[in-house]
Every structure is written in C-alpha cells, then in structure tokens.
Scaffold this motif. Structure first.
Motif, PDB file in Angstrom:
ATOM      1  N   GLU A 210     -26.785  71.741  -1.999  1.00  0.00           N
ATOM      2  CA  GLU A 210     -27.258  70.570  -2.740  1.00  0.00           C
ATOM      3  C   GLU A 210     -27.825  69.512  -1.793  1.00  0.00           C
ATOM      4  OE1 GLU A 210     -27.184  70.020  -6.202  1.00  0.00           O
ATOM      5  OE2 GLU A 210     -26.697  72.151  -6.384  1.00  0.00           O
ATOM      6  N   LEU A 211     -27.160  69.366  -0.649  1.00  0.00           N
ATOM      7  CA  LEU A 211     -27.609  68.408   0.357  1.00  0.00           C
ATOM      8  C   LEU A 211     -29.002  68.794   0.848  1.00  0.00           C
ATOM      9  CD1 LEU A 211     -26.288  65.984   1.829  1.00  0.00           C
ATOM     10  CD2 LEU A 211     -25.438  67.585   3.542  1.00  0.00           C
ATOM     11  N   LEU A 212     -29.193  70.085   1.100  1.00  0.00           N
ATOM     12  CA  LEU A 212     -30.500  70.551   1.577  1.00  0.00           C
ATOM     13  C   LEU A 212     -31.553  70.397   0.491  1.00  0.00           C
ATOM     14  CD1 LEU A 212     -29.355  73.698   3.581  1.00  0.00           C
ATOM     15  CD2 LEU A 212     -30.123  71.494   4.505  1.00  0.00           C
ATOM     16  N   THR A 213     -31.145  70.584  -0.762  1.00  0.00           N
ATOM     17  CA  THR A 213     -32.083  70.391  -1.867  1.00  0.00           C
ATOM     18  C   THR A 213     -32.574  68.943  -1.898  1.00  0.00           C
ATOM     19  OG1 THR A 213     -30.976  72.116  -3.121  1.00  0.00           O
ATOM     20  CG2 THR A 213     -32.371  70.604  -4.372  1.00  0.00           C
ATOM     21  N   VAL A 214     -31.666  68.000  -1.686  1.00  0.00           N
ATOM     22  CA  VAL A 214     -32.085  66.592  -1.641  1.00  0.00           C
ATOM     23  C   VAL A 214     -33.025  66.372  -0.463  1.00  0.00           C
ATOM     24  CG1 VAL A 214     -31.335  64.205  -1.328  1.00  0.00           C
ATOM     25  CG2 VAL A 214     -29.985  65.753  -2.763  1.00  0.00           C
ATOM     26  N   ILE A 215     -32.614  66.877   0.709  1.00  0.00           N
ATOM     27  CA  ILE A 215     -33.431  66.680   1.912  1.00  0.00           C
ATOM     28  C   ILE A 215     -34.828  67.278   1.722  1.00  0.00           C
ATOM     29  CG2 ILE A 215     -33.658  67.393   4.343  1.00  0.00           C
ATOM     30  CD1 ILE A 215     -30.631  67.056   4.636  1.00  0.00           C
ATOM     31  N   LYS A 216     -34.909  68.383   0.978  1.00  0.00           N
ATOM     32  CA  LYS A 216     -36.193  69.054   0.796  1.00  0.00           C
ATOM     33  C   LYS A 216     -36.960  68.599  -0.444  1.00  0.00           C
ATOM     34  CE  LYS A 216     -34.807  73.243   3.195  1.00  0.00           C
ATOM     35  NZ  LYS A 216     -34.489  74.676   3.108  1.00  0.00           N
ATOM     36  N   SER A 217     -36.369  67.694  -1.204  1.00  0.00           N
ATOM     37  CA  SER A 217     -37.031  67.339  -2.458  1.00  0.00           C
ATOM     38  C   SER A 217     -38.318  66.569  -2.168  1.00  0.00           C
ATOM     39  CB  SER A 217     -36.103  66.530  -3.347  1.00  0.00           C
ATOM     40  OG  SER A 217     -35.872  65.269  -2.779  1.00  0.00           O
ATOM     41  N   GLU A 218     -39.276  66.714  -3.043  1.00  0.00           N
ATOM     42  CA  GLU A 218     -40.632  66.252  -2.739  1.00  0.00           C
ATOM     43  C   GLU A 218     -40.744  64.765  -2.453  1.00  0.00           C
ATOM     44  OE1 GLU A 218     -43.941  67.667  -4.966  1.00  0.00           O
ATOM     45  OE2 GLU A 218     -42.796  69.449  -5.565  1.00  0.00           O
ATOM     46  N   ASN A 219     -39.939  63.999  -3.117  1.00  0.00           N
ATOM     47  CA  ASN A 219     -40.065  62.551  -2.908  1.00  0.00           C
ATOM     48  C   ASN A 219     -39.115  62.035  -1.846  1.00  0.00           C
ATOM     49  OD1 ASN A 219     -37.800  63.075  -4.324  1.00  0.00           O
ATOM     50  ND2 ASN A 219     -38.073  61.448  -5.856  1.00  0.00           N
ATOM     51  N   TRP A 220     -38.565  62.964  -1.063  1.00  0.00           N
ATOM     52  CA  TRP A 220     -37.656  62.490  -0.033  1.00  0.00           C
ATOM     53  C   TRP A 220     -38.333  62.425   1.324  1.00  0.00           C
ATOM     54  CZ3 TRP A 220     -32.877  62.230   2.856  1.00  0.00           C
ATOM     55  CH2 TRP A 220     -32.109  61.141   2.442  1.00  0.00           C
ATOM     56  N   VAL A 221     -37.660  62.752   2.392  1.00  0.00           N
ATOM     57  CA  VAL A 221     -38.162  62.441   3.724  1.00  0.00           C
ATOM     58  C   VAL A 221     -38.514  63.716   4.496  1.00  0.00           C
ATOM     59  CG1 VAL A 221     -37.706  61.158   5.825  1.00  0.00           C
ATOM     60  CG2 VAL A 221     -36.566  60.496   3.685  1.00  0.00           C
ATOM     61  N   PRO A 222     -39.808  64.072   4.563  1.00  0.00           N
ATOM     62  CA  PRO A 222     -40.196  65.336   5.205  1.00  0.00           C
ATOM     63  C   PRO A 222     -39.695  65.451   6.643  1.00  0.00           C
ATOM     64  CG  PRO A 222     -42.097  64.256   4.203  1.00  0.00           C
ATOM     65  CD  PRO A 222     -40.949  63.308   4.068  1.00  0.00           C
ATOM     66  N   SER A 223     -39.568  64.310   7.331  1.00  0.00           N
ATOM     67  CA  SER A 223     -39.205  64.382   8.743  1.00  0.00           C
ATOM     68  C   SER A 223     -37.769  64.833   8.961  1.00  0.00           C
ATOM     69  CB  SER A 223     -39.415  63.023   9.411  1.00  0.00           C
ATOM     70  OG  SER A 223     -38.570  62.073   8.808  1.00  0.00           O
ATOM     71  N   LEU A 224     -37.002  64.968   7.902  1.00  0.00           N
ATOM     72  CA  LEU A 224     -35.626  65.440   8.044  1.00  0.00           C
ATOM     73  C   LEU A 224     -35.468  66.905   7.637  1.00  0.00           C
ATOM     74  CD1 LEU A 224     -33.666  62.341   6.679  1.00  0.00           C
ATOM     75  CD2 LEU A 224     -34.193  62.910   9.050  1.00  0.00           C
ATOM     76  N   ILE A 225     -36.561  67.536   7.241  1.00  0.00           N
ATOM     77  CA  ILE A 225     -36.497  68.935   6.829  1.00  0.00           C
ATOM     78  C   ILE A 225     -36.580  69.825   8.067  1.00  0.00           C
ATOM     79  CG2 ILE A 225     -37.621  70.741   5.470  1.00  0.00           C
ATOM     80  CD1 ILE A 225     -38.713  68.523   3.645  1.00  0.00           C
ATOM     81  N   ALA A 226     -35.570  70.673   8.234  1.00  0.00           N
ATOM     82  CA  ALA A 226     -35.482  71.490   9.460  1.00  0.00           C
ATOM     83  C   ALA A 226     -36.788  72.226   9.746  1.00  0.00           C
ATOM     84  CB  ALA A 226     -34.309  72.466   9.358  1.00  0.00           C
ATOM     85  N   GLU A 227     -37.383  72.801   8.704  1.00  0.00           N
ATOM     86  CA  GLU A 227     -38.600  73.599   8.893  1.00  0.00           C
ATOM     87  C   GLU A 227     -39.771  72.765   9.416  1.00  0.00           C
ATOM     88  OE1 GLU A 227     -36.590  73.630   6.388  1.00  0.00           O
ATOM     89  OE2 GLU A 227     -36.144  75.683   5.749  1.00  0.00           O
ATOM     90  N   HIS A 228     -39.728  71.452   9.218  1.00  0.00           N
ATOM     91  CA  HIS A 228     -40.838  70.597   9.657  1.00  0.00           C
ATOM     92  C   HIS A 228     -40.532  69.886  10.969  1.00  0.00           C
ATOM     93  CE1 HIS A 228     -42.174  70.077   5.174  1.00  0.00           C
ATOM     94  NE2 HIS A 228     -42.097  71.336   5.562  1.00  0.00           N
ATOM     95  N   MET A 229     -39.310  70.029  11.450  1.00  0.00           N
ATOM     96  CA  MET A 229     -38.913  69.245  12.620  1.00  0.00           C
ATOM     97  C   MET A 229     -39.195  69.998  13.916  1.00  0.00           C
ATOM     98  SD  MET A 229     -35.311  67.715  11.219  1.00  0.00           S
ATOM     99  CE  MET A 229     -34.785  66.797  12.662  1.00  0.00           C
ATOM    100  N   ARG A 230     -39.459  69.215  14.937  1.00  0.00           N
ATOM    101  CA  ARG A 230     -39.639  69.790  16.259  1.00  0.00           C
ATOM    102  C   ARG A 230     -38.317  70.403  16.725  1.00  0.00           C
ATOM    103  NH1 ARG A 230     -39.398  68.728  21.514  1.00  0.00           N
ATOM    104  NH2 ARG A 230     -38.043  66.949  21.102  1.00  0.00           N
ATOM    105  N   SER A 231     -38.368  71.606  17.262  1.00  0.00           N
ATOM    106  CA  SER A 231     -37.193  72.194  17.902  1.00  0.00           C
ATOM    107  C   SER A 231     -37.325  71.998  19.396  1.00  0.00           C
ATOM    108  CB  SER A 231     -37.098  73.684  17.601  1.00  0.00           C
ATOM    109  OG  SER A 231     -36.590  73.897  16.319  1.00  0.00           O
ATOM    110  N   ASP A 232     -36.203  71.735  20.056  1.00  0.00           N
ATOM    111  CA  ASP A 232     -36.235  71.557  21.508  1.00  0.00           C
ATOM    112  C   ASP A 232     -36.630  72.840  22.225  1.00  0.00           C
ATOM    113  OD1 ASP A 232     -35.386  69.016  21.236  1.00  0.00           O
ATOM    114  OD2 ASP A 232     -33.404  69.307  22.133  1.00  0.00           O
ATOM    115  N   PHE A 233     -37.572  72.736  23.137  1.00  0.00           N
ATOM    116  CA  PHE A 233     -37.873  73.821  24.078  1.00  0.00           C
ATOM    117  C   PHE A 233     -38.213  75.142  23.400  1.00  0.00           C
ATOM    118  CE2 PHE A 233     -34.791  71.024  26.233  1.00  0.00           C
ATOM    119  CZ  PHE A 233     -35.550  70.617  27.300  1.00  0.00           C
TER     120      PHE A 233
END
Lengths: 258, 258
Positions: A210-233
């Motif tokens: 449910e937490l991930l659903t909120v994080i991924k919901s369209e009107n939320w914050v794309p920069s917190l979605i793992a798939e869109h975030m920079r991974s180190d190295f």
C-alpha cells in the motif's frame, strides 16, 4: 554523513509506535523497504512501542531538529492504535480523544512538511483489531478474569483510522488505509495480525504494498519512486563479474575470427 | 539529521559487496542488527554487489566524505569473495591479487579509522565456497559446459580470509573469521550458503552472532554494546500502556483500602 555531493541519498524516516519499532524484525516491512531502496535511499527507524500521538508530538523537535543538514525526503507516520485504546478512569494510559488525535496528527504532519521544501509525508491509518485475540492476550498475560476486558475494539479503531485519513487529505499528505486494506484479505484476523493488533509478516507485506502504491500514485512524488531514482554506482566497470566460461568462450570466438 | 543534542544516535555503516547489499532481504543480518539496536543506533547500508576492494577503495571518499558532521561509530567492512575470483586472461573481472587485496583493506581500514577519534572498524573475512554449487550455478546460467569452469574455490577464499584477518590484527580492527565460523556448522555447504557463495538466512545468523561476539569482546568497545547503550525515551510516562483489567483491579484495591 555520507550524503554529500554526488552521492547524497534521499532519507526516508519511519516514525511511529511498535509497528514501526518492530519493522526490522524477520520479514518486517521496514527491512523490506530498505532492501527495495538499497542503493537509492537511506531508511531510518524512529519507532517507539506504546506511544500515542501525545508522546509523538512532545518528542517531535527532539527527534527531528529543525534546520538539520539532511532533512528527510519522506516521513512515514504511523500512530493511532494506542490512541484508540479505551479511556481509563484514572486518566492514565494510551488513550487520546479522537479530536485531539486529529489535532496531534495535523501538528506532526505540518511540522514534518516544514523540515524542507521537498519533505513528503505519508500517514498510515491503524490496522484493524481482532478482538478475540486481544482477549486471549489479556488472559495469557494477566489471568482468566482479564479476558473480560477489551483494551480496544475494531470499531473504535475504525473511527481513528478514518480520522487519520481525513487529516491526511486535509494536509495534502499521502495516506494508507491499513484498516481497510487488511480486512480485504481472507482470514485477516490471524493471517495479517500476530496478536489481534500487531502486524504479522503478511500484514507487513500489505502495508508495504500500500505504501508503494501511494509512492507510485500519479499525483504523488515521482522522485521517490525506486524505478525513477538514481542508483549509486551503476556505471559499468572493468571489475564487473565475468564468468571464466564466458571469458574462455569469448577468447575462442576471437581466435575463430583471426 | 535527527542526531543532535540529547538524541543523537551512534551510526553504524555496513560497507561491502553483495553480502552487504542483500543484508536487508528477509531474515537478513543487516535487518537483524538494525532491529537489535532499534532505539540505540542507526544502521546504514552501503552494499554494492560484485565489488572488489579496488572499487571499494576508489569510491571511498565519495561514499564516506571526510569531515562529515556525523562520522560513523562503527564501520563493518566486508569484501573478499570477489577479490578471490580466478584471474582471467583478459585481465578483466573481479580478481584482485592477494597482496593488493591486503593493501586495499589496509587503506580502507585506515581511512575509516581516520573519520573520527571514535570510529571503530570490524572486518569480515569472506565465507567459504561450496564448489559443487558454484558449478551448478554456472550450468544453470550459462549452459552445460560452463560447469567445467569454477569461478572461485574454497582454498583460494581461505587464503583471502586469512589475509583479511591478518590485516585486521595489524590495524587493530575487530575481525570475524566467517570462513571458519561457517564451516563449523554441519551441512554448512547448503545450510549456510544459498548458491555455494552467498549467505543463506542461517549463514547471516552466524555472521551476526560473530559480529556481536566481537562487539562484546572484553578488549573491544563497551560503548557499542547494546546492553550498555542508552535507549531513546525509556523514561516512564503517564501514557504508558495499562490494561483496563489492571486499572480495574487497582481501583478495587484502592476501594478496599478506604
């Protein structure tokens, strides 16, 4: 520390009562979140079993000082089960009246949002209560007669869950309706709760989903979605794993090309 | 953040390759450590699968900048399994010669110890290799012929484990001889390793036990032992949980006393 320049990571903080404090037990949802963002974000645990929103509010500035060099990108706030306990004649104990609960949540929410321009907040509404298990817990801990007393009910908790959701909406925070989400699961009483109140591994999984659903919901914050975030190295390296068989196969091919 | 004044917590950082990156998977040792210190220390994950000590050394200052406002109290360093891979004719791949491995570990160790006067370091020696499982993994991933090639052996890894231990002793760091500890367990090959190389839940448990043994050893650092550390917010509160039955029982007693 370790969050400067190119490799500063977003910080996620989990703030709540026992269901946060226990979030890193085997198969816990906090550990799973940390694993999911393992090369992207840092997850810090600020869980205090037994706490209601009064204590959460009192400790707010101590735990989350203003003007911190690294304000959180995400704060998950998870209080309510204790606030929803029955009031006691002495006035002691965990109970917080529902209007005060809402007010406390509002203050906590607004304080967190003030930590930085980019700090986002998700409230977690308390999970349902399986009353029969609460009676059993009381019997085991305090003796036969204690089972006649319920410390909290599912209906009371529903009211607090709804209050939590309404505060989140009012404040523009994300929200997980854990009270409902868990009750959609068959046998939620024993599958998703360990003692009629705390989350089992399965309950934690639902919370995380449910937490991930909120994080991924369209009107939320794309920069917190793992798939869109920079991974180190993640850049390729000459030291990347290569299996001796592949190396041998490749040198054969090179020989064949000569 | 959140580590100022009275409620600043010691920071533990786990720095290593995949066995660190995966430490928060279900029943992982990193999650268990976080749970154990849940109200005492923060645990941060700096795990990068596939890395050898060359990459670890190259990235050191980026990941652990000097003069950080919150230097770690404890750094757990866990590299060696990849360094111990067989060298390849092309010179690519994970292999690092053992003398360079020692030298890299020395540098990493000394750098970490320089982060603050109180930063302590524990090195983890690589766990043993179950070669038969490595062949199976190769067969599954790359086909039948690949099983004729071993990527690493248990004997090579023993040499790297011993090198790691000798560096730790030389540098005054704590050390876990995971290569030995795991092999004391019956059926370690399949009980403690998941693919002949990575730690299973059981392998992670052994690592955690050994880590705690180092932390608790007499000549080590008492301030890092959970039992001796301050826990956040342990003072009694009027909001502490009290069960309605206990409240009722107590008010009966008070009535009886009148």
């Amino acid at each position: 520390m370790m969050m400067q320049a190119g490799h500063r990571r977003p910080l996620f903080v989990l703030y709540g009562a026992s269901m946060v404090e226990y979030a890193f037990r085997p198969e816990g949802w906090g550990a799973a979140l940390t694993n999911m963002y393992s090369r992207q974000a840092d997850v810090l645990l600020r869980g205090y079993k037994g706490w209601n929103t009064r204590r959460a509010l009192e400790a707010l500035e101590t735990i989350f000082p203003k003007n911190s060099p690294i304000p959180p990108s995400l704060v998950v706030i998870f209080f309510g089960t204790n606030d929803a306990a029955f009031p006691l004649p002495s006035g002691r104990g965990q109970y917080v009246p529902i209007l005060e609960y809402k007010d406390n949540l509002r203050h906590i929410c607004s304080y967190m949002m003030g930590l930085s321009d980019t700090t986002r907040v998700i409230l977690i509404a308390p999970p349902p209560i399986f009353e029969e298990a609460r009676r059993t817990v009381a019997r085991v801990r305090f003796g036969e007669k204690a089972a006649e007393y319920l410390d909290r009910t599912n209906e009371r908790t529903r009211a607090y869950a709804e209050a939590c959701i309404s505060v989140a909406q009012e404040m523009g925070a994300g929200v997980v309706n854990l009270w409902s989400a868990i009750q959609k699961k068959s046998n939620w009483q024993t599958e998703c709760l360990s003692d009629g109140m705390h989350l089992s591994a399965e309950g934690g999984k639902i919370l995380l989903e449910e937490l991930l659903t909120v994080i991924k919901s369209e009107n939320w914050v794309p920069s917190l979605i793992a798939e869109h975030m920079r991974s180190d190295f993640t850049e390729p390296s000459p030291y990347d794993m290569i299996h001796p068989y592949l190396e041998a196969a490749q040198s054969c091919n090179e020989t064949a090309l000569l």
